[in-house]
Design a protein around this motif. Structure first.
Motif, PDB file in Angstrom:
ATOM      1  N   THR A  66       0.854  -1.186   0.000  1.00  0.00           N
ATOM      2  CA  THR A  66       0.000   0.000   0.000  1.00  0.00           C
ATOM      3  C   THR A  66       0.885   1.230   0.000  1.00  0.00           C
ATOM      4  OG1 THR A  66      -1.731  -1.156   1.237  1.00  0.00           O
ATOM      5  CG2 THR A  66      -1.804   1.254   1.237  1.00  0.00           C
ATOM      6  N   ILE A  67       0.634   2.117  -0.939  1.00  0.00           N
ATOM      7  CA  ILE A  67       1.433   3.336  -1.075  1.00  0.00           C
ATOM      8  C   ILE A  67       0.543   4.526  -0.756  1.00  0.00           C
ATOM      9  CG2 ILE A  67       2.883   4.712  -2.615  1.00  0.00           C
ATOM     10  CD1 ILE A  67       3.116   2.190  -4.381  1.00  0.00           C
ATOM     11  N   ARG A  68       0.995   5.364   0.164  1.00  0.00           N
ATOM     12  CA  ARG A  68       0.261   6.566   0.538  1.00  0.00           C
ATOM     13  C   ARG A  68       1.146   7.787   0.350  1.00  0.00           C
ATOM     14  NH1 ARG A  68      -1.415   3.053   4.849  1.00  0.00           N
ATOM     15  NH2 ARG A  68      -3.659   2.622   4.729  1.00  0.00           N
ATOM     16  N   GLY A  69       0.558   8.842  -0.182  1.00  0.00           N
ATOM     17  CA  GLY A  69       1.301  10.079  -0.374  1.00  0.00           C
ATOM     18  C   GLY A  69       0.503  11.012  -1.258  1.00  0.00           C
ATOM     19  N   ASN A  70       1.138  12.097  -1.716  1.00  0.00           N
ATOM     20  CA  ASN A  70       0.408  12.966  -2.629  1.00  0.00           C
ATOM     21  C   ASN A  70       0.273  12.293  -3.989  1.00  0.00           C
ATOM     22  OD1 ASN A  70       2.618  13.711  -4.451  1.00  0.00           O
ATOM     23  ND2 ASN A  70       3.415  14.934  -2.750  1.00  0.00           N
ATOM     24  N   LYS A  71      -0.591  12.841  -4.824  1.00  0.00           N
ATOM     25  CA  LYS A  71      -0.946  12.184  -6.078  1.00  0.00           C
ATOM     26  C   LYS A  71       0.267  11.931  -6.958  1.00  0.00           C
ATOM     27  CE  LYS A  71      -4.031  12.658 -10.062  1.00  0.00           C
ATOM     28  NZ  LYS A  71      -5.078  13.491 -10.704  1.00  0.00           N
ATOM     29  N   THR A  72       1.137  12.922  -7.096  1.00  0.00           N
ATOM     30  CA  THR A  72       2.302  12.780  -7.973  1.00  0.00           C
ATOM     31  C   THR A  72       3.268  11.728  -7.455  1.00  0.00           C
ATOM     32  OG1 THR A  72       2.148  15.084  -8.694  1.00  0.00           O
ATOM     33  CG2 THR A  72       4.268  13.991  -8.989  1.00  0.00           C
ATOM     34  N   SER A  73       3.611  11.813  -6.169  1.00  0.00           N
ATOM     35  CA  SER A  73       4.588  10.889  -5.598  1.00  0.00           C
ATOM     36  C   SER A  73       4.061   9.460  -5.577  1.00  0.00           C
ATOM     37  CB  SER A  73       4.959  11.334  -4.183  1.00  0.00           C
ATOM     38  OG  SER A  73       5.600  12.587  -4.217  1.00  0.00           O
ATOM     39  N   THR A  74       2.779   9.300  -5.294  1.00  0.00           N
ATOM     40  CA  THR A  74       2.188   7.960  -5.277  1.00  0.00           C
ATOM     41  C   THR A  74       2.243   7.330  -6.664  1.00  0.00           C
ATOM     42  OG1 THR A  74       0.711   8.591  -3.469  1.00  0.00           O
ATOM     43  CG2 THR A  74       0.100   6.650  -4.754  1.00  0.00           C
ATOM     44  N   GLY A  75       1.925   8.118  -7.680  1.00  0.00           N
ATOM     45  CA  GLY A  75       2.013   7.620  -9.048  1.00  0.00           C
ATOM     46  C   GLY A  75       3.429   7.243  -9.433  1.00  0.00           C
TER      47      GLY A  75
END
Length: 363
Positions: A66-75
């Motif tokens: 599971t990856i959590r973060g802002n949209k850019t970093s998660t992508g």
């Protein structure tokens, strides 16, 4: 599709921004459990590196992360993990350097994937070089451009600081063409500046005299080719490692010819080398214009050649910066510090000259 990294249905529902913030999370599931431990790394060290570099949270559970973060970093984290998983599926190991490369490429994926040579969006398809011993995948956008330039052009200049892979990739590219039978030989050369190319005072025979200057080229060959094949190639002349002075008077056909440390060539040496290019041959010239070891006041043949040949058809130039350093991360910071110091000295010199000019005008 079986064996590929998949975004689960749960993650698809969760990829929408949470509330009004820019935060989001995705869940990636990898079907081949045998590869998952290599993907995540020992004690999840690969995930830890992704967390640190991209400012995300990556939590592993079984074959899922599971990856959590802002949209850019998660992508970007998603792209990096998927590309590493694809590499594992191809039977290749991944090292911390490969993880670093996947992160770098994920950070520039939007720009890279818009190129017509790239595969459809959602897959990172960066240039690679395949030899019998290993497959090298570009780790930075500059490396990607460099590999494509070597494919496209008969003469390629790769310039920039140490540790960016200029020489290593050039040697790997030449080895790959040799293995595929597209060329008959590969020739690697360097100027022996420290000895002024007058090597007689060094002990030993000719090979022992020049080997200290050519060792980095041998190191690259050793990584790309099996020892027995490399030894046979050197003995037969199919692979030649020689100082620049030995190139004079030759026409080099059906070959890849590499000139390393080209910043230490004189104008005449560079012209001599470039005019050796024969039929069905490619030349690759690498160097760092900021590390010229020539006597004070002598023009670097590399700097002059790049100026004179700028815009000439059939010639490509790829410039690397400290952000492309793929050695220890400290090397990039060292290069940046030296560049800053050089910039400050130049600015101080310009201010001093401007002040002197203003004083002269007053007088």
């Amino acid at each position: 599709m079986k064996g590929r990294a998949q975004t689960t249905s749960a993650s698809r529902a969760a990829t929408r921004p949470i509330a009004a913030s820019d935060m989001m999370h995705v869940v990636l599931a990898f079907e081949d459990n045998r590869l998952v431990s290599d993907l995540f790394g020992q004690f999840d060290q690969n995930l830890a590196l992704i967390e640190q570099r991209l400012a995300v949270e990556a939590i592993a559970h079984g074959n899922q992360v599971t990856i959590r973060g802002n949209k850019t970093s998660t992508g970007q984290a998603k792209l990096a993990l998927e590309s590493l998983y694809t590499r594992l599926q191809g039977g290749h190991d991944i090292t911390p350097g490969d993880v670093d490369g996947a992160i770098r490429l994920a950070e520039v994926a939007e720009a890279q994937l818009s190129l017509p040579t790239m595969e459809p969006k959602s897959r990172m398809a960066f240039a690679q070089i395949a030899t019998r011993r290993k497959t090298l995948v570009a780790r930075t956008a500059a490396q990607d451009a460099y590999i494509r330039a070597m494919d496209r052009s008969d003469l390629t200049f790769g310039v920039g600081p140490a540790g960016t892979g200029k020489t290593f990739l050039a040697v790997a590219y030449a080895a790959a063409l040799l293995e595929r039978g597209e060329i008959d030989r590969m020739i690697l050369s360097r100027p022996a500046v420290e000895a002024g190319e007058r090597l007689g005072f060094l002990p030993g025979d000719m090979k022992e005299k020049v080997d200290p200057y050519l060792r980095p080229l041998y190191d690259g060959l050793n990584e790309m080719m099996p020892p027995e094949k490399l030894e046979r190639g050197l003995e037969s002349g199919m692979i030649e490692v020689a100082p620049l002075a030995f190139m004079r008077g030759r026409t080099l056909s059906n070959a890849v010819v590499i000139l390393d440390e080209a910043q230490n060539t004189t104008t005449m040496q560079m012209k001599m080398f470039l005019t050796r290019l024969g039929e069905n041959s490619k030349m690759i010239v690498t160097g760092d214009p900021s590390q010229v070891d020539l006597p004070a006041g002598q023009m670097s043949g590399l700097r002059e050649a790049m100026k004179i040949l700028d815009g000439v058809e059939g010639i490509s130039r790829v410039t690397f910066t400290e952000t492309d350093v793929v050695r220890h991360e400290l090397v990039g910071r060292i290069v940046s510090a030296y560049d800053n110091e050089s910039r400050q000295r130049l600015e101080a010199k310009e201010r001093r000259q401007a002040a002197e000019a203003a004083q002269d005008n007053k007088e």
